[in-house]
Design an enzyme around this catalytic site. Structure first.
Site, PDB file in Angstrom:
ATOM      1  N   GLN A   1      -5.504  -1.539   9.302  1.00 38.70           N
ATOM      2  CA  GLN A   1      -5.111  -2.768   8.922  1.00 38.70           C
ATOM      3  C   GLN A   1      -6.038  -3.839   9.802  1.00 38.70           C
ATOM      4  O   GLN A   1      -5.547  -3.836  10.882  1.00 38.70           O
ATOM      5  CB  GLN A   1      -3.671  -3.049   8.712  1.00 38.70           C
ATOM      6  CG  GLN A   1      -3.442  -4.452   7.879  1.00 38.70           C
ATOM      7  CD  GLN A   1      -3.855  -4.502   6.671  1.00 38.70           C
ATOM      8  OE1 GLN A   1      -3.690  -3.369   5.697  1.00 38.70           O
ATOM      9  NE2 GLN A   1      -4.504  -5.580   6.303  1.00 38.70           N
TER      10      GLN A   1
ATOM     11  N   ASP B   1     -11.642   2.825   3.482  1.00 37.17           N
ATOM     12  CA  ASP B   1     -12.120   1.317   3.426  1.00 37.17           C
ATOM     13  C   ASP B   1     -13.664   1.306   3.475  1.00 37.17           C
ATOM     14  O   ASP B   1     -14.297   0.165   3.235  1.00 37.17           O
ATOM     15  CB  ASP B   1     -11.661   0.576   4.760  1.00 37.17           C
ATOM     16  CG  ASP B   1     -10.424  -0.230   4.662  1.00 37.17           C
ATOM     17  OD1 ASP B   1     -10.306  -0.709   3.331  1.00 37.17           O
ATOM     18  OD2 ASP B   1      -9.773  -0.812   5.449  1.00 37.17           O
TER      19      ASP B   1
ATOM     20  N   LYS C   1       0.695  -1.290  -0.053  1.00 38.56           N
ATOM     21  CA  LYS C   1      -0.036  -0.114  -0.025  1.00 38.56           C
ATOM     22  C   LYS C   1       0.912   1.204  -0.022  1.00 38.56           C
ATOM     23  O   LYS C   1       0.552   2.169  -0.741  1.00 38.56           O
ATOM     24  CB  LYS C   1      -0.856   0.007   1.208  1.00 38.56           C
ATOM     25  CG  LYS C   1      -2.254  -0.970   1.034  1.00 38.56           C
ATOM     26  CD  LYS C   1      -3.065  -1.239   2.336  1.00 38.56           C
ATOM     27  CE  LYS C   1      -3.891  -2.274   2.279  1.00 38.56           C
ATOM     28  NZ  LYS C   1      -4.794  -2.724   3.236  1.00 38.56           N
TER      29      LYS C   1
END
Ligand code: NAD
Length: 296
Positions: free
Chosen positions: A97, A120, A53
């Protein structure tokens, strides 16, 4: 018949290039879009994702901030980092995460992220906005599937879609997106009676289960477009390999198009994370949002 193999790797590269072009086009004196990724603990798979990422964020011309915390970090400390990033005007996207260690309440943490920076799309506000047809941040993996489906099929209206799996991160948002595209949507799951029969209805079949090769060729409607989200590590002939939730060898003989594993849906996830960071940036700065990158 042999299915078209959908090249998610190439499509993801084109999405990243479109994001990078838009970033490069921003006025010289403006702040660049910034993405913060928080990693708690040292899960090896998560470390790899976070590294990728970061690299791809920088390649797109964005700012990357990484917050690495020990596996025994108390929830309050994690929440304090999120509060700081929520207030930081140089940060437009915040990603925590997953999975988080057991001492931390995942839902409480996800709901602490400012919904405007929730790249997200897991905050309950964005879940609700997607479900009610309002502009939302859309979870990255389903957004990636939607982009691949639109690219292959154009309008999805009126199509029979079956989503196998009802998780909050893939199955449910995927079903919402397909509903919004005017598909007729069935969500199948571990308690579905006669899964094979349900799958055979699908012109669009999305498999997000986490069971290696569960869905076989004879479960697939001839000509269907198959999105295989599953990433399963298996040991075969003494070697480790990745396989999807769909039995590729038999499915490829029946489907009209199918994503391979690896190289299908997987690469789309980070590309869509960058697209979401750009979308969040544009919304926060009152700039026009690129509809084909935003999803909703
Ligand atoms: P999950 O475990 O949260 O959910 C799995 C879902 O599958 C559940 O809703 C369950 O009801 C259903 N299910 C389980 N067994 C079933 C069965 N035998 N028949 C029918 N349904 C069944 O998983 P998830 O987080 O949604 O992930 C699913 C898969 O997608 C995993 O392999 C994961 O690694 C992969 N994944 C890939 C990406 C990516 O490509 N970037 C992102 C997220 C998840």
């Amino acid at each position: 018949m042999t299915a078209e193999i959908i090249d998610g790797k190439a499509f993801a590269a084109s999405v990243r290039a479109r994001v990078a072009a838009r970033v490069a086009d921003l006025p010289r004196d403006s702040i660049v879009p910034g993405l913060a990724v928080i990693l708690v603990g040292d899960d090896p798979a998560s470390q790899v994702y976070v590294r990728n990422k970061r690299r791809q964020t920088i390649e797109a011309g964005m700012r990357s901030e990484e917050v690495r915390l020990g596996g025994d970090t108390p929830e309050a400390e994690l929440l304090a980092h999120i509060a700081r990033l929520n207030a930081d005007p140089t940060i437009h996207g915040i990603l925590v995460q997953l999975p988080l260690p057991a001492q931390i309440d995942t839902l409480r943490v996800l709901d602490a992220v400012d919904p405007a920076k929730d790249v997200d799309g897991f905050h309950v506000t964005n879940v609700g906005r997607l479900a009610t047809g309002q502009p939302a941040m859309v979870p990255c993996t389903p957004l990636g599937c939607l982009m691949l489906l639109r690219d292959r099929l154009g309008s999805l209206a009126g199509r029979e879609a079956v989503v196998v799996g009802r998780s909050n991160i893939v199955g449910k948002p995927m079903a919402q997106l397909l509903l919004r595209e005017n598909c007729t949507v069935t969500v199948a799951h571990s308690r579905t009676a006669d899964l094979a029969d349900v799958c055979r209805r699908a012109e669009i079949l999305v498999a997000a289960v986490g069971r290696p090769r569960l869905i076989r060729g004879d479960w697939i409607r001839p000509g269907a477009t198959v999105m295989d989200v599953g990433i399963n590590r298996v040991e075969e002939d003494g070697a480790a390999r990745l396989v999807g939730d769909v039995d590729f060898e038999s499915a490829v003989e029946v489907a009209g198009a199918i994503t391979p594993v690896p190289g299908g849906v997987g690469p789309m996830t980070i590309a869509c994370l960058l697209a979401n960071t750009l979308t969040a940036y544009c919304r926060l700065h009152g700039l026009p949002v690129a509809a084909e990158l935003a999803g909703a």
